[in-house]
Design a protein around this motif. Sequence first.
Motif, mmCIF file in Angstrom:
data_model
loop_
_atom_site.group_PDB
_atom_site.id
_atom_site.type_symbol
_atom_site.label_atom_id
_atom_site.label_comp_id
_atom_site.label_asym_id
_atom_site.label_seq_id
_atom_site.Cartn_x
_atom_site.Cartn_y
_atom_site.Cartn_z
ATOM 1 N N PRO A 63 -12.246 -21.370 -11.434
ATOM 2 C CA PRO A 63 -12.262 -20.011 -11.988
ATOM 3 C C PRO A 63 -12.426 -18.906 -10.952
ATOM 4 C CG PRO A 63 -13.616 -21.466 -13.327
ATOM 5 C CD PRO A 63 -13.247 -22.239 -12.087
ATOM 6 N N ILE A 64 -12.836 -19.258 -9.720
ATOM 7 C CA ILE A 64 -12.961 -18.230 -8.679
ATOM 8 C C ILE A 64 -11.607 -17.569 -8.422
ATOM 9 C CG2 ILE A 64 -12.510 -19.721 -6.696
ATOM 10 C CD1 ILE A 64 -14.618 -18.212 -5.139
ATOM 11 N N GLN A 65 -10.530 -18.245 -8.816
ATOM 12 C CA GLN A 65 -9.201 -17.662 -8.600
ATOM 13 C C GLN A 65 -9.013 -16.388 -9.416
ATOM 14 O OE1 GLN A 65 -9.171 -20.291 -6.001
ATOM 15 N NE2 GLN A 65 -7.404 -18.958 -6.095
ATOM 16 N N ILE A 66 -9.797 -16.221 -10.456
ATOM 17 C CA ILE A 66 -9.739 -14.966 -11.212
ATOM 18 C C ILE A 66 -10.146 -13.808 -10.298
ATOM 19 C CG2 ILE A 66 -10.734 -13.675 -13.153
ATOM 20 C CD1 ILE A 66 -10.997 -16.379 -14.620
ATOM 21 N N ALA A 67 -11.107 -14.069 -9.414
ATOM 22 C CA ALA A 67 -11.532 -13.045 -8.458
ATOM 23 C C ALA A 67 -10.418 -12.732 -7.460
ATOM 24 C CB ALA A 67 -12.798 -13.491 -7.731
ATOM 25 N N ASP A 68 -9.622 -13.751 -7.094
ATOM 26 C CA ASP A 68 -8.481 -13.502 -6.205
ATOM 27 C C ASP A 68 -7.501 -12.538 -6.870
ATOM 28 O OD1 ASP A 68 -8.684 -14.977 -3.692
ATOM 29 O OD2 ASP A 68 -8.774 -16.757 -4.942
ATOM 30 N N ALA A 69 -7.244 -12.774 -8.149
ATOM 31 C CA ALA A 69 -6.347 -11.879 -8.877
ATOM 32 C C ALA A 69 -6.943 -10.477 -8.961
ATOM 33 C CB ALA A 69 -6.085 -12.425 -10.278
ATOM 34 N N ALA A 70 -8.255 -10.409 -9.154
ATOM 35 C CA ALA A 70 -8.920 -9.103 -9.229
ATOM 36 C C ALA A 70 -8.825 -8.359 -7.902
ATOM 37 C CB ALA A 70 -10.383 -9.291 -9.632
ATOM 38 N N LEU A 71 -8.924 -9.095 -6.787
ATOM 39 C CA LEU A 71 -8.779 -8.475 -5.468
ATOM 40 C C LEU A 71 -7.389 -7.864 -5.314
ATOM 41 C CD1 LEU A 71 -10.402 -10.799 -2.758
ATOM 42 C CD2 LEU A 71 -10.975 -8.428 -3.267
ATOM 43 N N TYR A 72 -6.389 -8.596 -5.763
ATOM 44 C CA TYR A 72 -5.016 -8.094 -5.692
ATOM 45 C C TYR A 72 -4.857 -6.835 -6.539
ATOM 46 C CZ TYR A 72 0.031 -7.913 -6.470
ATOM 47 O OH TYR A 72 1.345 -7.508 -6.565
ATOM 48 N N LEU A 73 -5.403 -6.872 -7.750
ATOM 49 C CA LEU A 73 -5.291 -5.720 -8.651
ATOM 50 C C LEU A 73 -6.099 -4.531 -8.161
ATOM 51 C CD1 LEU A 73 -5.498 -7.596 -12.077
ATOM 52 C CD2 LEU A 73 -3.477 -6.503 -11.069
ATOM 53 N N LYS A 74 -7.174 -4.793 -7.454
ATOM 54 C CA LYS A 74 -7.981 -3.702 -6.886
ATOM 55 C C LYS A 74 -7.126 -2.809 -6.000
ATOM 56 C CE LYS A 74 -11.957 -2.960 -3.817
ATOM 57 N NZ LYS A 74 -12.993 -3.646 -2.991
ATOM 58 N N THR A 75 -6.192 -3.430 -5.268
ATOM 59 C CA THR A 75 -5.313 -2.682 -4.366
ATOM 60 C C THR A 75 -4.064 -2.162 -5.069
ATOM 61 O OG1 THR A 75 -6.065 -3.966 -2.456
ATOM 62 C CG2 THR A 75 -3.947 -2.848 -2.245
ATOM 63 N N THR A 76 -3.465 -3.030 -5.885
ATOM 64 C CA THR A 76 -2.160 -2.678 -6.467
ATOM 65 C C THR A 76 -2.257 -1.857 -7.743
ATOM 66 O OG1 THR A 76 -2.091 -4.784 -7.664
ATOM 67 C CG2 THR A 76 -1.085 -4.717 -5.465
ATOM 68 N N LYS A 77 -3.410 -1.925 -8.444
ATOM 69 C CA LYS A 77 -3.597 -1.132 -9.664
ATOM 70 C C LYS A 77 -4.959 -0.441 -9.617
ATOM 71 C CE LYS A 77 -0.486 -3.358 -12.909
ATOM 72 N NZ LYS A 77 -0.335 -3.885 -14.299
ATOM 73 N N PRO A 78 -5.084 0.554 -8.744
ATOM 74 C CA PRO A 78 -6.373 1.236 -8.595
ATOM 75 C C PRO A 78 -6.860 1.896 -9.881
ATOM 76 C CG PRO A 78 -4.620 2.435 -7.463
ATOM 77 C CD PRO A 78 -4.054 1.104 -7.844
ATOM 78 N N SER A 79 -5.943 2.131 -10.812
ATOM 79 C CA SER A 79 -6.342 2.763 -12.077
ATOM 80 C C SER A 79 -7.306 1.884 -12.878
ATOM 81 C CB SER A 79 -5.105 3.076 -12.925
ATOM 82 O OG SER A 79 -4.392 1.878 -13.226
ATOM 83 N N LEU A 80 -7.342 0.591 -12.573
ATOM 84 C CA LEU A 80 -8.269 -0.316 -13.259
ATOM 85 C C LEU A 80 -9.712 -0.068 -12.830
ATOM 86 C CD1 LEU A 80 -6.251 -3.669 -13.150
ATOM 87 C CD2 LEU A 80 -6.934 -2.423 -15.208
ATOM 88 N N GLY A 81 -9.884 0.523 -11.646
ATOM 89 C CA GLY A 81 -11.225 0.842 -11.169
ATOM 90 C C GLY A 81 -12.049 -0.348 -10.709
ATOM 91 N N ILE A 82 -11.391 -1.402 -10.239
ATOM 92 C CA ILE A 82 -12.118 -2.586 -9.769
ATOM 93 C C ILE A 82 -12.769 -2.284 -8.423
ATOM 94 C CG2 ILE A 82 -11.889 -4.983 -8.985
ATOM 95 C CD1 ILE A 82 -9.557 -5.273 -10.969
#
Length: 205
Positions: free
Chosen positions: A5-24
Amino acid sequence: MPDNPIQIADAALYLKTTKPSLGITDPYELTQPQFQAAVSLLAQQRPLIKKYWGLASQEIFDFKNGNVVVGAGWPYQVSTLKADKFTIGSVVPSEGATGWADTWMLAAKAPHPTAPTSGCSTSAPRRSRRSRGPVTYGETPDNKLACPYMDKLQAGSCAEYHANAPASYLDSISLWKTPLATCDNGKPDCVPYAQWVSAWTTQVK
């Protein structure tokens, strides 16, 4: 891809950069919308995944046999494949990566508590003994003074395991922390680890 499940954090890292509107801001502190965005991204990626591996040896086998050409893994797989003369490289994505900081633990009522901790000393013989762990298991020691001894045991292992890497390298890795319902800011807005496990098994795989 690791079956974890740590891979969910990998996806979150990617979205942090590519979709800043999410506010991660922290890949382990995700609100429900942020969490679901990461899980959805992994579910979309599922058709591209050959295998979710549980053992490092499984990924090594698949690379050797041409079953895969790219994968998420650890320095251990890379060094093992290189030792077997397999041409392979590794890179930390520009968005960063997740990782673990493994530690030694000591029983509260250990009869000789100073014995294991004395191995952390900086004396030369003890550093030499402590250097065998990183070389044998592919782990990075927390003391860069182990480097000369690591390289003596296995040439180039200090650099290979990033034992003497600059602080910027460590900063590129988001070290694991167990996701809790209460965020670091005190608000009960974060998705707890039990939900990570459930989503991984029911929505991703």
